[in-house]
Design an enzyme around this catalytic site. Structure first.
Site, PDB file in Angstrom:
ATOM      1  N   CYS A   1     -57.405 -24.781  92.309  1.00  0.00           N
ATOM      2  CA  CYS A   1     -58.340 -25.865  92.435  1.00  0.00           C
ATOM      3  C   CYS A   1     -57.853 -26.722  91.041  1.00  0.00           C
ATOM      4  CB  CYS A   1     -59.708 -25.564  92.658  1.00  0.00           C
ATOM      5  SG  CYS A   1     -60.832 -27.015  92.349  1.00  0.00           S
TER       6      CYS A   1
ATOM      7  N   CYS B   1     -64.031 -32.097 111.442  1.00  0.00           N
ATOM      8  CA  CYS B   1     -63.641 -32.963 110.583  1.00  0.00           C
ATOM      9  C   CYS B   1     -62.979 -31.860 109.488  1.00  0.00           C
ATOM     10  CB  CYS B   1     -64.624 -33.764 109.873  1.00  0.00           C
ATOM     11  SG  CYS B   1     -63.840 -34.589 108.455  1.00  0.00           S
TER      12      CYS B   1
ATOM     13  N   ASP C   1     -77.000 -26.122  86.142  1.00  0.00           N
ATOM     14  CA  ASP C   1     -75.533 -25.803  85.956  1.00  0.00           C
ATOM     15  C   ASP C   1     -75.146 -25.226  84.588  1.00  0.00           C
ATOM     16  OD1 ASP C   1     -73.074 -25.460  87.194  1.00  0.00           O
ATOM     17  OD2 ASP C   1     -72.314 -27.599  86.221  1.00  0.00           O
TER      18      ASP C   1
ATOM     19  N   CYS D   1     -56.318 -32.009  99.972  1.00  0.00           N
ATOM     20  CA  CYS D   1     -56.228 -30.871  98.852  1.00  0.00           C
ATOM     21  C   CYS D   1     -54.668 -31.095  98.275  1.00  0.00           C
ATOM     22  CB  CYS D   1     -56.639 -29.505  99.117  1.00  0.00           C
ATOM     23  SG  CYS D   1     -56.802 -28.718  97.492  1.00  0.00           S
TER      24      CYS D   1
ATOM     25  N   CYS E   1     -61.332 -34.173  97.598  1.00  0.00           N
ATOM     26  CA  CYS E   1     -61.842 -33.718  98.719  1.00  0.00           C
ATOM     27  C   CYS E   1     -63.371 -34.284  98.718  1.00  0.00           C
ATOM     28  CB  CYS E   1     -62.107 -32.263  98.692  1.00  0.00           C
ATOM     29  SG  CYS E   1     -63.155 -31.527  97.256  1.00  0.00           S
TER      30      CYS E   1
ATOM     31  N   CYS F   1     -60.867 -33.377  89.662  1.00  0.00           N
ATOM     32  CA  CYS F   1     -60.418 -33.849  90.990  1.00  0.00           C
ATOM     33  C   CYS F   1     -61.371 -34.176  91.822  1.00  0.00           C
ATOM     34  CB  CYS F   1     -59.200 -32.940  91.473  1.00  0.00           C
ATOM     35  SG  CYS F   1     -58.595 -33.495  93.032  1.00  0.00           S
TER      36      CYS F   1
END
Length: 367
Positions: free
Chosen positions: A217, A194, A137, A201, A247, A244
């Site tokens: 976001c 789904c 990452d 959100c 989701c 967050c």
């Protein structure tokens, strides 16, 4: 995952990876994600990357992993579970407390995953003499499409990777190698009809399934975005001060999620439900001490306090006025403005609750 019958080395790599603590291992070619470049270009062209200029600057490498290291013949993708011990959504109902994204409640995963990757890589080099490069990452590598190609899961409607065996609480790491290993079967989409992740959100950051507008976001806003946040979005942050998880938390596939074995990912007690009052009092030294070894440290005290001020403003708790008042004269203008905004909201809430209820005029009208 690799078929042990097709290649003994692939099976040995997978077994070693699991022994090192990884939760899953798969193999793909560096050129296994041909559509990634087009999708990335569309994402950037739409401005959905916000102020993350680095995504546009390194699109060539990011969209084509084979260009990152032309000698590589195989990408070994690894997953490592960090499933939370409690429901991260429960803290949203405690407005005087700060909600920190699950992945950031423990030690920095970059360090933990990279050390594990390097141990696996050193073993692979000793066994085969092959060349390797490891990534977690921090390089222009599109881990999620590569992981899908390597059979670890699929990119769900929230654009995060989902696994039938792991849920969606896991980190990804990659080892590029000059070894030509057999490819795993790519995973297919199992989201079906789904849309739980889309509907929950708070800011409507998904313009369509499988598409994310980072500018809305909360993870982007609280971590990547510098400067003031749009007032219309501030009120939707709630008490989320770093990232967050909404989701991720509602994904039905989490019923199969594995338990995080790595203790470094377990939440520090100080970050399970920290009081906004205490966080608002942090100076730079206190901030660095509290978040030593944490990914939160990289956003710096000022951006962090900006987020804390927004959360205080959203709390509706007049008892937090003394905590946010000193920040209105903070040396950082963004923090000061956030505190002024929060103070105005709290005072407005107090004034509203103190006002007498409107007179019932129904009896007057009947006269």
């Amino acid at each position: 995952m690799a078929d042990a019958g097709r290649d003994g080395l692939a099976a040995r790599i997978e077994a070693r990876a699991l022994a090192e603590g990884f939760s899953a291992c798969g193999f793909c070619a560096p050129d296994a994600i041909p559509r990634a470049k087009e999708r990335l270009a569309g994402f950037v062209a739409a401005g959905h990357h916000g102020t993350m200029a680095w995504m546009a600057e390194r699109m060539g490498w990011r969209g084509d992993p084979s260009a990152l290291w032309p000698e590589a013949r195989t990408v070994i993708m690894l997953a490592e579970v960090y499933t939370p011990e409690e429901d991260p959504l429960a803290l949203l109902s405690r407005p005087d407390r700060a909600n920190v994204s699950v992945y950031a409640r423990g030690r920095d995963y970059h360090d933990t995953v990279k050390k594990r990757l390097k141990r696996l890589g050193r073993w692979l080099v000793a066994e085969t003499g092959a060349g390797i490069k490891v990534f977690v990452d921090t390089a222009p590598v599109m881990e999620k499409p590569l992981a899908e190609a390597a059979g670890l899961g699929w990119q769900g409607k929230h654009t995060n990777l989902v696994s039938r065996g792991l849920g969606n609480w896991f980190f990804l790491g990659a080892i590029f190698t000059t070894l030509d290993l057999p490819r795993s079967a790519a995973e297919s989409d199992h989201c079906g009809s789904c849309r739980a992740c889309l509907d929950i959100c708070p800011t409507g950051a998904f313009p369509a399934p499988y598409r994310l507008d980072a500018r809305k976001c909360i993870s982007y806003l609280t971590i990547e975005h510098a400067g003031p946040i749009d007032p219309d979005l501030r009120v939707k942050l709630g008490n989320r001060i770093y990232g967050c998880d909404d989701c991720l938390a509602v994904c039905p596939w989490n019923k199969f999620a594995g338990v995080a074995r790595e203790t470094a990912y377990h939440a520090r007690e100080t970050l399970r439900s920290p009081a906004l009052r205490d966080l608002a009092a942090l100076d730079d030294t206190g901030f660095r001490a509290l978040f030593s070894g944490s990914p939160i440290k990289r956003i710096g005290r000022n951006r962090f306090l900006r987020n804390v001020a927004y959360a205080i403003g959203n709390s509706g708790d007049a008892a937090l006025i003394p905590a946010v008042e000193p920040l209105t004269s903070d040396a950082d203008p963004v923090v000061a403005e956030a505190a002024e905004w929060a103070l105005a909201r709290l005072r407005s809430a107090v004034a509203g609750s103190a006002a007498p209820p409107p007179r019932d005029r129904s009896s007057d009208a009947a006269r």
